[in-house]
Design a protein around this motif. Sequence first.
Motif, PDB file in Angstrom:
ATOM      1  N   SER A 193       0.838  -1.204   0.000  1.00 55.12           N
ATOM      2  CA  SER A 193       0.000   0.000   0.000  1.00 55.12           C
ATOM      3  C   SER A 193       0.872   1.252   0.000  1.00 55.12           C
ATOM      4  O   SER A 193       0.629   2.195  -0.770  1.00 55.12           O
ATOM      5  N   LEU A 194       1.902   1.258   0.847  1.00 58.49           N
ATOM      6  CA  LEU A 194       2.780   2.430   0.944  1.00 58.49           C
ATOM      7  C   LEU A 194       3.532   2.677  -0.358  1.00 58.49           C
ATOM      8  O   LEU A 194       3.573   3.819  -0.855  1.00 58.49           O
ATOM      9  N   LEU A 195       4.121   1.642  -0.932  1.00 51.84           N
ATOM     10  CA  LEU A 195       4.888   1.814  -2.167  1.00 51.84           C
ATOM     11  C   LEU A 195       4.001   2.265  -3.326  1.00 51.84           C
ATOM     12  O   LEU A 195       4.415   3.066  -4.175  1.00 51.84           O
ATOM     13  N   THR A 196       2.780   1.759  -3.358  1.00 46.32           N
ATOM     14  CA  THR A 196       1.838   2.207  -4.394  1.00 46.32           C
ATOM     15  C   THR A 196       1.550   3.695  -4.234  1.00 46.32           C
ATOM     16  O   THR A 196       1.539   4.456  -5.221  1.00 46.32           O
ATOM     17  N   PHE A 197       1.333   4.125  -3.010  1.00 43.21           N
ATOM     18  CA  PHE A 197       1.041   5.541  -2.761  1.00 43.21           C
ATOM     19  C   PHE A 197       2.248   6.422  -3.095  1.00 43.21           C
ATOM     20  O   PHE A 197       2.096   7.493  -3.691  1.00 43.21           O
ATOM     21  N   GLN A 207       8.633  13.877  -9.172  1.00 45.15           N
ATOM     22  CA  GLN A 207       9.840  13.667  -8.374  1.00 45.15           C
ATOM     23  C   GLN A 207       9.501  12.800  -7.175  1.00 45.15           C
ATOM     24  O   GLN A 207       8.353  12.794  -6.709  1.00 45.15           O
ATOM     25  N   LYS A 208      10.489  12.039  -6.721  1.00 43.51           N
ATOM     26  CA  LYS A 208      10.252  11.133  -5.602  1.00 43.51           C
ATOM     27  C   LYS A 208      10.073  11.931  -4.316  1.00 43.51           C
ATOM     28  O   LYS A 208      10.814  12.887  -4.060  1.00 43.51           O
ATOM     29  N   PRO A 209       9.103  11.549  -3.489  1.00 39.84           N
ATOM     30  CA  PRO A 209       8.913  12.237  -2.216  1.00 39.84           C
ATOM     31  C   PRO A 209       9.962  11.799  -1.197  1.00 39.84           C
ATOM     32  O   PRO A 209      10.602  10.755  -1.332  1.00 39.84           O
ATOM     33  N   LEU A 210      10.123  12.620  -0.186  1.00 45.75           N
ATOM     34  CA  LEU A 210      10.919  12.279   0.991  1.00 45.75           C
ATOM     35  C   LEU A 210      10.029  11.451   1.918  1.00 45.75           C
ATOM     36  O   LEU A 210       8.832  11.723   2.048  1.00 45.75           O
ATOM     37  N   VAL A 211      10.587  10.428   2.568  1.00 47.81           N
ATOM     38  CA  VAL A 211       9.805   9.593   3.486  1.00 47.81           C
ATOM     39  C   VAL A 211      10.288   9.853   4.917  1.00 47.81           C
ATOM     40  O   VAL A 211      11.490   9.748   5.196  1.00 47.81           O
ATOM     41  N   TYR A 212       9.335  10.184   5.785  1.00 49.27           N
ATOM     42  CA  TYR A 212       9.631  10.395   7.202  1.00 49.27           C
ATOM     43  C   TYR A 212       9.117   9.200   7.994  1.00 49.27           C
ATOM     44  O   TYR A 212       7.980   8.750   7.816  1.00 49.27           O
ATOM     45  N   THR A 213       9.954   8.680   8.888  1.00 45.71           N
ATOM     46  CA  THR A 213       9.522   7.608   9.773  1.00 45.71           C
ATOM     47  C   THR A 213      10.449   7.537  10.978  1.00 45.71           C
ATOM     48  O   THR A 213      11.523   8.168  11.000  1.00 45.71           O
ATOM     49  N   PHE A 214      10.054   6.762  11.979  1.00 49.76           N
ATOM     50  CA  PHE A 214      10.895   6.564  13.158  1.00 49.76           C
ATOM     51  C   PHE A 214      11.873   5.413  12.921  1.00 49.76           C
ATOM     52  O   PHE A 214      11.584   4.485  12.175  1.00 49.76           O
ATOM     53  N   ARG A 215      13.027   5.481  13.554  1.00 47.65           N
ATOM     54  CA  ARG A 215      14.040   4.444  13.365  1.00 47.65           C
ATOM     55  C   ARG A 215      13.490   3.054  13.687  1.00 47.65           C
ATOM     56  O   ARG A 215      13.647   2.118  12.897  1.00 47.65           O
ATOM     57  N   ASN A 216      12.844   2.919  14.841  1.00 47.59           N
ATOM     58  CA  ASN A 216      12.321   1.598  15.226  1.00 47.59           C
ATOM     59  C   ASN A 216      11.236   1.119  14.272  1.00 47.59           C
ATOM     60  O   ASN A 216      11.161  -0.070  13.957  1.00 47.59           O
ATOM     61  N   PHE A 217      10.396   2.040  13.814  1.00 51.51           N
ATOM     62  CA  PHE A 217       9.346   1.665  12.864  1.00 51.51           C
ATOM     63  C   PHE A 217       9.976   1.150  11.566  1.00 51.51           C
ATOM     64  O   PHE A 217       9.530   0.142  11.001  1.00 51.51           O
ATOM     65  N   TYR A 218      11.000   1.836  11.111  1.00 51.59           N
ATOM     66  CA  TYR A 218      11.697   1.386   9.897  1.00 51.59           C
ATOM     67  C   TYR A 218      12.291  -0.004  10.119  1.00 51.59           C
ATOM     68  O   TYR A 218      12.150  -0.895   9.274  1.00 51.59           O
ATOM     69  N   VAL A 223      12.562  -2.365   6.444  1.00 53.28           N
ATOM     70  CA  VAL A 223      13.932  -2.703   6.045  1.00 53.28           C
ATOM     71  C   VAL A 223      13.957  -3.231   4.612  1.00 53.28           C
ATOM     72  O   VAL A 223      13.196  -4.141   4.249  1.00 53.28           O
ATOM     73  N   GLY A 224      14.813  -2.616   3.779  1.00 52.93           N
ATOM     74  CA  GLY A 224      14.981  -3.056   2.393  1.00 52.93           C
ATOM     75  C   GLY A 224      13.874  -2.656   1.447  1.00 52.93           C
ATOM     76  O   GLY A 224      13.914  -3.003   0.264  1.00 52.93           O
ATOM     77  N   LYS A 225      12.864  -1.909   1.930  1.00 52.38           N
ATOM     78  CA  LYS A 225      11.702  -1.569   1.092  1.00 52.38           C
ATOM     79  C   LYS A 225      11.796  -0.180   0.450  1.00 52.38           C
ATOM     80  O   LYS A 225      11.102   0.078  -0.534  1.00 52.38           O
ATOM     81  N   LEU A 226      12.618   0.702   1.005  1.00 52.96           N
ATOM     82  CA  LEU A 226      12.592   2.104   0.564  1.00 52.96           C
ATOM     83  C   LEU A 226      13.940   2.561   0.019  1.00 52.96           C
ATOM     84  O   LEU A 226      14.325   3.720   0.175  1.00 52.96           O
ATOM     85  N   ASP A 227      14.657   1.652  -0.637  1.00 49.47           N
ATOM     86  CA  ASP A 227      16.007   1.988  -1.101  1.00 49.47           C
ATOM     87  C   ASP A 227      16.027   3.120  -2.118  1.00 49.47           C
ATOM     88  O   ASP A 227      17.044   3.798  -2.286  1.00 49.47           O
TER      89      ASP A 227
END
Length: 285
Positions: A193-197, A207-218, A223-227
């Motif tokens: 869902s996130l990658l589609t959005f 242009q690609k958006p910036l992604v904000y998240t918390f370290r623990n959430f990432y 992991v490995g999804k937002l390269d």
Amino acid sequence: MKRLIILLVACIAMMAVGDAYAQRSKKNTSRKRPKTTKVVKSKKKTAKRPAKKTAQKKTAAVRPKPMVNIEDGDYNPYIMCEDTCEHVHGIDLSHYQGEVFWETVGRNTKMAYVYLKATEGGDRIDAKYERNIELAHRYGLKVGSYHFFRPKTPLLLQLRNFTAQCLPGEQDLIPMIDVETTGSMPDEQFCDSLLTFLGMIERAYHQKPLVYTFRNFYNWHLVGKLDDYQLMVAMYQDEEPVLADGRDITMWQYTGKGRIIGVNGYVDKSRFMGSHALREIRYRH
């Protein structure tokens, strides 16, 4: 006859003594009245004194403390990382900060950019967004807008909501997507869902958006999804964040309890990591 005269004299004498006693009683009574009056006045004064003291105490209790001069070099509750390092710093704001004094914020040369909350989910618009973006531009900050992502809300509704507020002509920085919840979805479904959005946002703004998240959430979910995306990672500790997959971090939100003159209450502060710079997140018009 002599006895009668003596008796008469005695009666007259007794009457004279009675009159004298009566007059003395009257005089004594009249003397006591002023004393009584004085006692009453004294009581009134005594009764008023405690009331005055009480009023003074109450006034002292609610008297405001002298304001601290925040310009004093010996007092600075606003000191944070931006005062001790050379990185480029910024803030992000939403309606939670209330009325922002943008002219004062604009004078703070250590804050180069600001991300403003525009929308959330499919229908929420931040109440302060329109005012904030106008005044942030007016007082010289580089401005970007962000959307709080709701995984279970239809993606097309979220896209329409965000693009209706985040107008390209008003952006100095690329859009940012705030990712903090899976919506109780399984990780695979959530990531799809996130990658589609993110793809929909990229096509809308070219242009690609910036992604904000918390370290623990990432580390738990992404992991490995937002390269292919730049990251702003939130971690409120002294050391710089490191992700489980060791990937590069563009920006670090280092506190959620920062202070800055011109903003009442806490504010989120961030900075660029390493050699990363503001030009990397500039909006390409």
